[in-house]
Design a protein around this motif. Structure first.
Motif, mmCIF file in Angstrom:
data_model
loop_
_atom_site.group_PDB
_atom_site.id
_atom_site.type_symbol
_atom_site.label_atom_id
_atom_site.label_comp_id
_atom_site.label_asym_id
_atom_site.label_seq_id
_atom_site.Cartn_x
_atom_site.Cartn_y
_atom_site.Cartn_z
ATOM 1 N N UNK A 22 27.172 -31.241 -35.548
ATOM 2 C CA UNK A 22 27.127 -32.645 -35.152
ATOM 3 C C UNK A 22 25.797 -33.312 -35.449
ATOM 4 N N UNK A 23 24.754 -32.570 -35.561
ATOM 5 C CA UNK A 23 23.440 -33.149 -35.806
ATOM 6 C C UNK A 23 22.825 -33.649 -34.513
ATOM 7 N N UNK A 24 21.520 -33.754 -34.496
ATOM 8 C CA UNK A 24 20.826 -34.123 -33.260
ATOM 9 C C UNK A 24 21.008 -35.598 -32.905
ATOM 10 N N UNK A 25 21.342 -36.445 -33.871
ATOM 11 C CA UNK A 25 21.505 -37.871 -33.580
ATOM 12 C C UNK A 25 22.843 -38.172 -32.935
ATOM 13 N N UNK A 26 23.853 -37.376 -33.214
ATOM 14 C CA UNK A 26 25.195 -37.629 -32.674
ATOM 15 C C UNK A 26 25.398 -37.000 -31.298
ATOM 16 N N UNK A 27 24.606 -36.021 -30.922
ATOM 17 C CA UNK A 27 24.827 -35.314 -29.665
ATOM 18 C C UNK A 27 24.735 -36.211 -28.431
ATOM 19 N N UNK A 28 23.756 -37.096 -28.285
ATOM 20 C CA UNK A 28 23.720 -37.952 -27.095
ATOM 21 C C UNK A 28 24.948 -38.861 -26.983
ATOM 22 N N UNK A 29 25.397 -39.408 -28.108
ATOM 23 C CA UNK A 29 26.589 -40.257 -28.087
ATOM 24 C C UNK A 29 27.820 -39.451 -27.708
ATOM 25 N N UNK A 30 27.918 -38.248 -28.238
ATOM 26 C CA UNK A 30 29.056 -37.387 -27.921
ATOM 27 C C UNK A 30 29.046 -36.998 -26.449
ATOM 28 N N UNK A 31 27.894 -36.660 -25.909
ATOM 29 C CA UNK A 31 27.786 -36.293 -24.493
ATOM 30 C C UNK A 31 28.114 -37.485 -23.601
ATOM 31 N N UNK A 32 27.668 -38.662 -23.978
ATOM 32 C CA UNK A 32 27.958 -39.873 -23.207
ATOM 33 C C UNK A 32 29.451 -40.159 -23.187
ATOM 34 N N UNK A 33 30.098 -40.021 -24.345
ATOM 35 C CA UNK A 33 31.546 -40.253 -24.437
ATOM 36 C C UNK A 33 32.312 -39.209 -23.626
ATOM 37 N N UNK A 34 31.864 -37.976 -23.657
ATOM 38 C CA UNK A 34 32.515 -36.918 -22.881
ATOM 39 C C UNK A 34 32.379 -37.176 -21.387
ATOM 40 N N UNK A 35 31.199 -37.610 -20.946
ATOM 41 C CA UNK A 35 30.992 -37.932 -19.536
ATOM 42 C C UNK A 35 31.861 -39.094 -19.078
ATOM 43 N N UNK A 36 31.966 -40.101 -19.912
ATOM 44 C CA UNK A 36 32.805 -41.252 -19.581
ATOM 45 C C UNK A 36 34.267 -40.838 -19.475
ATOM 46 N N UNK A 37 34.722 -40.008 -20.397
ATOM 47 C CA UNK A 37 36.100 -39.528 -20.360
ATOM 48 C C UNK A 37 36.367 -38.702 -19.110
ATOM 49 N N UNK A 38 35.401 -37.880 -18.711
ATOM 50 C CA UNK A 38 35.569 -37.072 -17.503
ATOM 51 C C UNK A 38 35.641 -37.945 -16.258
ATOM 52 N N UNK A 39 34.830 -39.016 -16.198
ATOM 53 C CA UNK A 39 34.888 -39.929 -15.044
ATOM 54 C C UNK A 39 36.237 -40.629 -14.967
ATOM 55 N N UNK A 40 36.758 -41.055 -16.113
ATOM 56 C CA UNK A 40 38.069 -41.714 -16.150
ATOM 57 C C UNK A 40 39.155 -40.742 -15.694
#
Length: 60
Positions: A22-40
């Protein structure tokens, strides 16, 4: 074969593979999206549980 399950070096290898894929630039966005999905998901399951519980009769 898997007598001890996952050992710390297994997790390190998985982390390195994820970083390379994924590369180091995509990891924060991916983690943020995963967290949002888990909250939903959590809020939806909570709403479904409340919906299926029988309504309590008001006290007389």
């Amino acid at each position: 074969m898997l007598r001890n399950g996952l050992e710390p070096w297994h997790l390190l290898i998985v982390a390195i593979v994820v970083l390379v894929l994924f590369g180091s630039k995509k990891l924060p966005d991916t983690a943020r999206a995963l967290g949002k999905s888990m909250r939903i998901l959590k809020s939806e399951t909570k709403a479904m549980k409340e919906e299926t519980l029988p309504q309590e009769a008001p006290p007389k």
